[in-house]
Design an enzyme around this catalytic site. Structure first.
Site, PDB file in Angstrom:
ATOM      1  N   LEU A  85       0.773  -1.233   0.000  1.00  0.00           N
ATOM      2  CA  LEU A  85       0.000   0.000   0.000  1.00  0.00           C
ATOM      3  C   LEU A  85       0.813   1.297   0.000  1.00  0.00           C
ATOM      4  O   LEU A  85       0.408   2.258  -0.647  1.00  0.00           O
ATOM      5  CB  LEU A  85      -0.987  -0.001   1.174  1.00  0.00           C
ATOM      6  N   ASN A 102       4.213  -3.499 -10.127  1.00  0.00           N
ATOM      7  CA  ASN A 102       3.077  -3.533  -9.216  1.00  0.00           C
ATOM      8  C   ASN A 102       1.882  -4.186  -9.898  1.00  0.00           C
ATOM      9  O   ASN A 102       1.715  -4.067 -11.111  1.00  0.00           O
ATOM     10  CB  ASN A 102       2.714  -2.100  -8.800  1.00  0.00           C
ATOM     11  N   HIS A 104      -2.279  -4.059  -9.883  1.00  0.00           N
ATOM     12  CA  HIS A 104      -3.381  -3.182  -9.463  1.00  0.00           C
ATOM     13  C   HIS A 104      -4.700  -3.840  -9.848  1.00  0.00           C
ATOM     14  O   HIS A 104      -4.846  -4.328 -10.971  1.00  0.00           O
ATOM     15  CB  HIS A 104      -3.257  -1.810 -10.141  1.00  0.00           C
TER      16      HIS A 104
END
Length: 190
Positions: A85, A102, A104
């Protein structure tokens, strides 16, 4: 052998999936799991699978004198954010150019940015009446969720789908595709 670190904040299903995927790899080694939260269940998952763990709350995460020696200790060459986060500090982005990716839980550029994580994303997708959602894998830059998109996978939604239904459909995409995309990116870079 390419040593990767997996950065996590929560339960760690993607983390465990990555560790299991690369368990017998002759090319990629999940060398370290880092969490900003000491109580993240991802740390338990990693330890059960024999992967070293470290906790880096925000002050430590943002301190190059803490993070760089930690990553050097495990000879980390690539970082995967799997439900992590906090924003990655600039010094890490600079130290690992195009070597931090990352996942998502939406089709970026929609539903990205500050506050858009986990169930918040799925609720926003539902509220907007979207007919599809999906997952995005992207490079990490200093700006949240703005890095170049590496891959996206989509799934159809029905008007009856709840935010929980949307989350479940999207999570299946993560389990199926994320490890393979990580492997593909690593093979292209190294």
């Amino acid at each position: 052998m390419i040593n990767i670190a997996i950065f996590v904040s929560g339960s760690g299903t993607n983390c465990e999936n990555l560790i299991r995927y690369f368990k017998d790899s002759e090319r990629v080694n999940c060398a370290l799991v880092v969490s900003n939260k000491a109580d993240a269940y991802a740390l338990v998952r990693a330890e059960k699978l024999g992967v070293p763990t470290a906790v880096a709350p925000k002050p430590e995460l943002n301190d190059p004198q803490v993070m760089m020696p930690l990553l050097q200790k495990y000879d980390i060459q690539f970082i995967v954010l799997a439900g992590f986060l906090p924003l990655v500090p600039n010094f890490l982005v600079d130290a690992f150019p195009r070597k931090i990716i990352n996942i998502h839980p939406a089709l970026l550029p929609k539903y990205g940015g500050k506050g858009m994580w986990g169930h918040h994303v799925h609720e926003a997708v539902k509220a907007a009446g979207e007919t599809e959602t999906g997952m995005t894998v992207h490079y990490v830059t200093p700006v949240c969720d703005s890095g170049e998109i590496i891959a996206q996978y989509r799934v159809a939604l029905s008007p009856e789908d709840t935010a929980d239904d949307i989350a479940a459909k999207e999570h299946l995409l993560e389990m199926e595709h994320f490890p393979r995309i990580v492997e593909q990116v690593i093979n292209e870079i190294f």
